[in-house]
Design a protein around this motif. Sequence first.
Motif, short mmCIF file in Angstrom:
data_model
loop_
_atom_site.label_atom_id
_atom_site.label_comp_id
_atom_site.label_asym_id
_atom_site.label_seq_id
_atom_site.Cartn_x
_atom_site.Cartn_y
_atom_site.Cartn_z
N PRO A 197 0.82 -1.22 0.00
CA PRO A 197 0.00 0.00 0.00
C PRO A 197 0.85 1.26 0.00
CG PRO A 197 0.02 -1.00 2.17
CD PRO A 197 0.74 -1.95 1.28
N PRO A 198 0.26 2.40 -0.36
CA PRO A 198 1.01 3.68 -0.34
C PRO A 198 1.58 3.96 1.05
CG PRO A 198 -1.09 3.95 -1.48
CD PRO A 198 -1.12 2.58 -0.85
N GLY A 199 2.79 4.52 1.08
CA GLY A 199 3.40 4.89 2.34
C GLY A 199 3.91 3.73 3.16
N HIS A 200 4.03 2.55 2.55
CA HIS A 200 4.48 1.36 3.27
C HIS A 200 5.54 0.61 2.47
CE1 HIS A 200 0.72 2.27 5.33
NE2 HIS A 200 1.07 1.45 6.29
N TYR A 201 6.21 -0.32 3.16
CA TYR A 201 7.25 -1.14 2.54
C TYR A 201 7.06 -2.59 2.95
CZ TYR A 201 9.35 3.42 1.80
OH TYR A 201 9.56 4.73 1.42
N PHE A 202 7.61 -3.49 2.11
CA PHE A 202 7.58 -4.92 2.42
C PHE A 202 9.01 -5.34 2.73
CE2 PHE A 202 7.08 -9.44 1.99
CZ PHE A 202 5.75 -9.68 2.30
N ALA A 203 9.21 -5.94 3.90
CA ALA A 203 10.56 -6.27 4.38
C ALA A 203 10.68 -7.77 4.63
CB ALA A 203 10.86 -5.50 5.66
N MET A 204 11.84 -8.32 4.27
CA MET A 204 12.11 -9.74 4.51
C MET A 204 13.53 -9.90 5.04
SD MET A 204 10.36 -11.51 1.13
CE MET A 204 10.53 -13.19 1.75
N GLY A 205 13.75 -10.96 5.80
CA GLY A 205 15.09 -11.28 6.28
C GLY A 205 15.88 -12.03 5.22
N ASP A 206 17.19 -11.89 5.25
CA ASP A 206 18.04 -12.63 4.30
C ASP A 206 18.08 -14.12 4.62
OD1 ASP A 206 18.53 -10.26 3.05
OD2 ASP A 206 20.58 -10.02 3.80
N ASN A 207 17.87 -14.46 5.86
CA ASN A 207 17.74 -15.87 6.25
C ASN A 207 16.26 -16.23 6.07
OD1 ASN A 207 17.99 -18.40 7.32
ND2 ASN A 207 18.91 -17.75 9.25
N ARG A 208 15.89 -16.47 4.82
CA ARG A 208 14.48 -16.47 4.44
C ARG A 208 13.60 -17.43 5.22
NH1 ARG A 208 14.58 -13.69 -0.61
NH2 ARG A 208 15.43 -11.75 0.17
#
Length: 267
Positions: A217-228
């Motif tokens: 959504p606007p104004g947001h981010y999707f974050a993931m760890g490298d150790n998936r």
Amino acid sequence: MNFALILFIALVVTGLIWLADHLFFKPGRAQGQKEPLLVEYSRSFFPVILIVFLLRSFLVEPFRIPSGSMVPTLQAGDFILVNKYTWGIRLPVINRKIIDISQPERGDVVVFRYPVDPSLDYIKRIVGLPGDRVSYIDKQLSINGQPVKMDFLRPYDYVKPGLNNVVAQLFLEHLGHHPHQVLIQPDEPPVRLEGVRVFRYRDHCDYNERGFTCVVPPGHYFAMGDNRDDSTDSRYWGFVPDENIVGRAFLIWMNFDDFGRIGKSIE
């Protein structure tokens, strides 16, 4: 613990004590009379606290990595520095942006306040920007329908706390301008459906046994760890609001268990 708030309170208290003494009490003291111990401490500590507060609020802030969710990029026990001004100037304590310089990019390693409990700081990699369609199907990350290139490097086994041996594979993932290494455990599912929370904008995501697809959504981010397969991230608790962003991690400055990591840049 909101350390910024504690620093701010200490700054205000020591400053007021020093100012009150300078304006009202010092002129009435006899010449040569020693100032009260509280005033002496406040006068000594105020400049130090002010410098630390300004540096920490507007330039760089230190953090310690508590878990292995960002292995192999970051190890538990790494002490890192976070750039606080890359994307703009934020007011300390309330963390409200007042000067906008730029925005996070795909691949940036970011410290942010955990959306579920903003008193906690999390560190993950930004994989989705506002408006992006992020898919993670069968362990393949795709952005807006384009698979992110991944090059297999080698097997990567490591031991988790509790002496649990983990069998994984090391890949080089080419995300934006930030090629970086990620770990994949072939026998683990792409997302553990039982761990997915009910979060804001949950209706922007579709989940199944093969993975998920989310529209950021606007104004947001999707974050993931490298150790998936060993990371609790946006798959489970949702999107990161822009106002929760603390800064970009850029340097490992200490690791007491591995001095060889000192001075490594964070890609």
